[in-house]
Design a protein around this motif. Structure first.
Motif, PDB file in Angstrom:
ATOM      1  N   ASN A 313      68.335   2.598  55.112  1.00 34.06           N
ATOM      2  CA  ASN A 313      68.230   2.607  56.616  1.00 34.06           C
ATOM      3  C   ASN A 313      68.633   3.949  56.895  1.00 34.06           C
ATOM      4  O   ASN A 313      68.801   4.419  58.295  1.00 34.06           O
ATOM      5  CB  ASN A 313      68.712   1.419  57.447  1.00 34.06           C
ATOM      6  N   ASP A 319      73.181   0.732  50.775  1.00 32.36           N
ATOM      7  CA  ASP A 319      72.648  -0.762  50.627  1.00 32.36           C
ATOM      8  C   ASP A 319      72.334  -0.999  49.358  1.00 32.36           C
ATOM      9  O   ASP A 319      72.088  -0.080  48.263  1.00 32.36           O
ATOM     10  CB  ASP A 319      71.348  -0.655  51.621  1.00 32.36           C
ATOM     11  N   PHE A 335      71.248  -5.028  53.179  1.00 36.37           N
ATOM     12  CA  PHE A 335      72.059  -4.021  54.219  1.00 36.37           C
ATOM     13  C   PHE A 335      73.452  -3.803  54.159  1.00 36.37           C
ATOM     14  O   PHE A 335      74.153  -5.058  54.364  1.00 36.37           O
ATOM     15  CB  PHE A 335      71.374  -3.935  55.587  1.00 36.37           C
ATOM     16  N   ASP A 345      67.330  -9.066  54.184  1.00 40.03           N
ATOM     17  CA  ASP A 345      66.130  -9.058  54.880  1.00 40.03           C
ATOM     18  C   ASP A 345      65.106  -9.319  53.660  1.00 40.03           C
ATOM     19  O   ASP A 345      65.140  -8.340  52.641  1.00 40.03           O
ATOM     20  CB  ASP A 345      65.938  -7.980  55.552  1.00 40.03           C
ATOM     21  N   ILE A 347      61.552  -8.300  51.701  1.00 35.24           N
ATOM     22  CA  ILE A 347      60.664  -7.169  51.574  1.00 35.24           C
ATOM     23  C   ILE A 347      59.207  -8.030  51.174  1.00 35.24           C
ATOM     24  O   ILE A 347      58.395  -7.596  51.952  1.00 35.24           O
ATOM     25  CB  ILE A 347      61.346  -6.123  50.567  1.00 35.24           C
ATOM     26  N   ASN A 397      56.973   1.229  52.180  1.00 33.95           N
ATOM     27  CA  ASN A 397      58.014   1.190  53.578  1.00 33.95           C
ATOM     28  C   ASN A 397      57.530   1.755  54.667  1.00 33.95           C
ATOM     29  O   ASN A 397      57.148   3.023  54.657  1.00 33.95           O
ATOM     30  CB  ASN A 397      59.161   1.893  53.053  1.00 33.95           C
ATOM     31  N   GLU A 401      62.232  -1.396  58.971  1.00 33.70           N
ATOM     32  CA  GLU A 401      62.367  -2.633  58.199  1.00 33.70           C
ATOM     33  C   GLU A 401      60.928  -3.450  58.084  1.00 33.70           C
ATOM     34  O   GLU A 401      60.937  -4.864  57.996  1.00 33.70           O
ATOM     35  CB  GLU A 401      63.387  -3.757  58.890  1.00 33.70           C
ATOM     36  N   TRP A 403      57.253  -3.724  55.969  1.00 33.06           N
ATOM     37  CA  TRP A 403      56.888  -3.354  54.615  1.00 33.06           C
ATOM     38  C   TRP A 403      55.314  -3.742  54.513  1.00 33.06           C
ATOM     39  O   TRP A 403      54.988  -5.013  54.983  1.00 33.06           O
ATOM     40  CB  TRP A 403      57.543  -3.986  53.304  1.00 33.06           C
TER      41      TRP A 403
END
Length: 523
Positions: A313, A319, A335, A345, A347, A397, A401, A403
């Motif tokens: 990020n 991260d 993160f 989180d 993906i 990406n 956040e 994907w």
């Protein structure tokens, strides 16, 4: 990895299962047929419908497998294992259906046999030409689990290779046809090696993930091993154990996660059935040139394969992205929220516990300036079934956040995929290799499968498949780089032989080098 990083059990029903995975349920399945705690069984005819009970029971800890993910004849063993794992686990809070009802439910909807992947159309290199060189490093059958093209002391770049079966860590000079090699250390069962500089003195060091032993088991023999240079820049290293009494360690990555000026470690402790975690080893200080670490548990699930670091990020804090396999089957970003704190989180998470995750790679595949994920699922060391779902994936990406999932190509047994501008046209292509256990090959005798391919990127999201090799699906490790310094990308594949070596047979190559040659050279 899953023969190499994980040799999984059928993950289908496990309540917290796995094969080189994380915690939860317990040891060996019972030899009996059906549940062993009859007092906890409820008759489905007097309760909710069996399909609802299956969903509630099996889905309590992982997605419910579809009945067509196994042939009808395989379901008794799969259902038995699911019940065994539940009764051996600490859990007693679920309504347990009748074994016979559950088996009937899956067998009623299961096919007689699984759809077999399409046979290879043969070699079609897309105009690329290679010169192949093989290197035999050991008298034993090779089990090369990882290759790393990296700066090596004052000798320049070398190809480092870890052999899970022999315990050897090799440094290979790939600049010559002889592939000169030497053992730089011998561990128990090394799975992964990365460069680092834990002391901050600028010297080239390495950190190794050591499984502890070759075959999967719940034990505490996993280790994080630091190779510390000795005698100046001579390529000599001494083995320093930074963390021991761990479950099987599949990956270790170094970065300064707490921004205090020294490198910390993220550890993928794969484990097996009852053991495994993701750990953050905080570098506290150096004592007599040996770093001292404080251990923090980031995630208590088993099954972590890879944990590459990245500031995803762009907030200035490192991260990391994880691939957690087995029944979890999840690609996640952790993160960095501050000293020792990580927020996870998802993906990507397929809706099945039998997906067979085998690896991830961080790269900007579409060249838009952010980090994407190359992801492969081709592990079949739990059930030895070839699956048409095995594939190479691009997790794009999209920022904030978000994907987007793209399936780039089907490839049974795909174990590793890396990015490389193989055709020197300015964009990134994809190279991938496969690893299929001998039992699966024997079950599908006569079927030819691609073992090494490259996907030519024509435009973002458009890739054309080319086949470099067929019918040699024994590659667990892959590396790319300009090994000979001629300006183009070469390939190296590490061989992982799953069958036992015959005492009379010749040693098999540990490494095959594919040197990219000019298209008009005729080589």
């Amino acid at each position: 990895m899953r023969v190499l990083l994980k040799v999984r059990l059928p993950k289908i029903w496990s309540i917290i299962l796995f094969l080189l995975v994380y915690s939860g349920c317990s040891a060996e399945p019972s030899p009996t047929v059906g549940p062993t705690k009859a007092t906890t069984i409820h008759n489905a005819n007097n309760a909710t419908a069996i399909d609802e009970q299956v969903t509630q029971f099996c889905g309590a800890c992982h997605p419910v497998p579809a009945a067509d993910e196994f042939p009808r004849e395989a379901w008794p063993e799969e259902v038995q294992q699911g019940f065994d794992l539940y009764f051996q686990s600490p859990r007693d809070d679920l309504r347990v259906p009748l074994f016979s009802d559950v088996l009937q439910y899956f067998q009623m909807h299961a096919p007689d046999s699984l759809r077999v992947p399409q046979s290879s159309n043969g070699v079609e290199t897309g105009g690329m030409q290679f010169k192949k060189t093989e290197g035999v490093f050991s008298e034993s059958s090779p089990a090369i689990s990882h290759l790393n093209w990296t700066q090596f002391s004052d000798e320049g770049y070398m190809l480092l290779a870890t052999d899970m079966r022999t315990g050897d860590v090799w440094a290979v000079n790939v600049r010559s046809d002889e592939l000169d090699s030497r053992v730089i250390t011998k561990l128990d069962s090394p799975a992964h090696i990365e460069s680092c500089n834990l002391t901050g003195d600028g010297r080239r060091e390495f950190v190794v993930a050591d499984l502890g032993e070759f075959r999967p088991a719940d034990h505490d023999r996993g280790r994080v091993v630091w190779l510390q240079p000795v005698g100046g820049e001579t390529g000599n290293y001494r083995e320093v154990v930074l963390a021991d009494s761990l479950a099987r360690v599949a990956d270790v990555q170094a970065s300064d996660f707490d921004l205090d000026g020294d490198e910390d470690l993220i550890v993928a402790e794969f484990g097996w059935r009852q053991t495994g975690r993701i750990l953050y080893l905080e570098n506290m200080a150096s004592s007599h040139d040996v770093p001292n670490f404080e251990t923090h548990v980031v995630d208590s699930r088993h099954g972590a394969i890879h944990v590459p670091p990245v500031d995803l990020n762009r907030d200035g804090k490192m991260d990391f992205v994880s691939l957690v396999s087995q029944e979890h089957e999840s690609v996640e970003v952790f993160f960095n929220e501050g000293p020792g704190l990580f927020r996870s989180d998802h993906i990507f998470r397929p809706n099945t516990p039998t997906f067979g995750s085998s690896g991830i790679r961080l790269t900007d595949l579409d060249g838009d300036g952010d980090i994407d994920v190359l992801y492969t699922n081709g592990d079949m060391f739990d059930d030895f079934f070839l699956r048409t779902s095995h594939a190479i994936h691009w997790l794009e990406n999209q920022g904030a956040e978000a994907w987007q999932h793209h399936e780039l190509a089907k490839m049974p047994g795909v174990h590793r995929a890396l990015e490389a501008d193989l055709d020197c046209d300015g964009d990134l292509d994809v190279v991938a290799c496969s690893l299929i256990p001998q039992a699966a090959l024997d079950r599908n005798a006569g079927l030819q499968l691609d073992s090494l391919i490259w996907l030519e990127q024509k435009s973002p999201s458009e890739f054309i498949r080319h086949v470099l090799e067929v019918d040699s699906c024994r590659h667990a490790a892959l590396e790319v780089g300009d090994f000979d310094g001629d300006g183009d990308i070469d390939l190296a594949v590490g061989n992982f032989v799953t069958r036992d070596k015959d005492s009379e047979s010749e040693p098999e190559p540990s490494l095959t080098l594919w040197r990219n040659t000019p298209r008009d050279s005729g080589q």
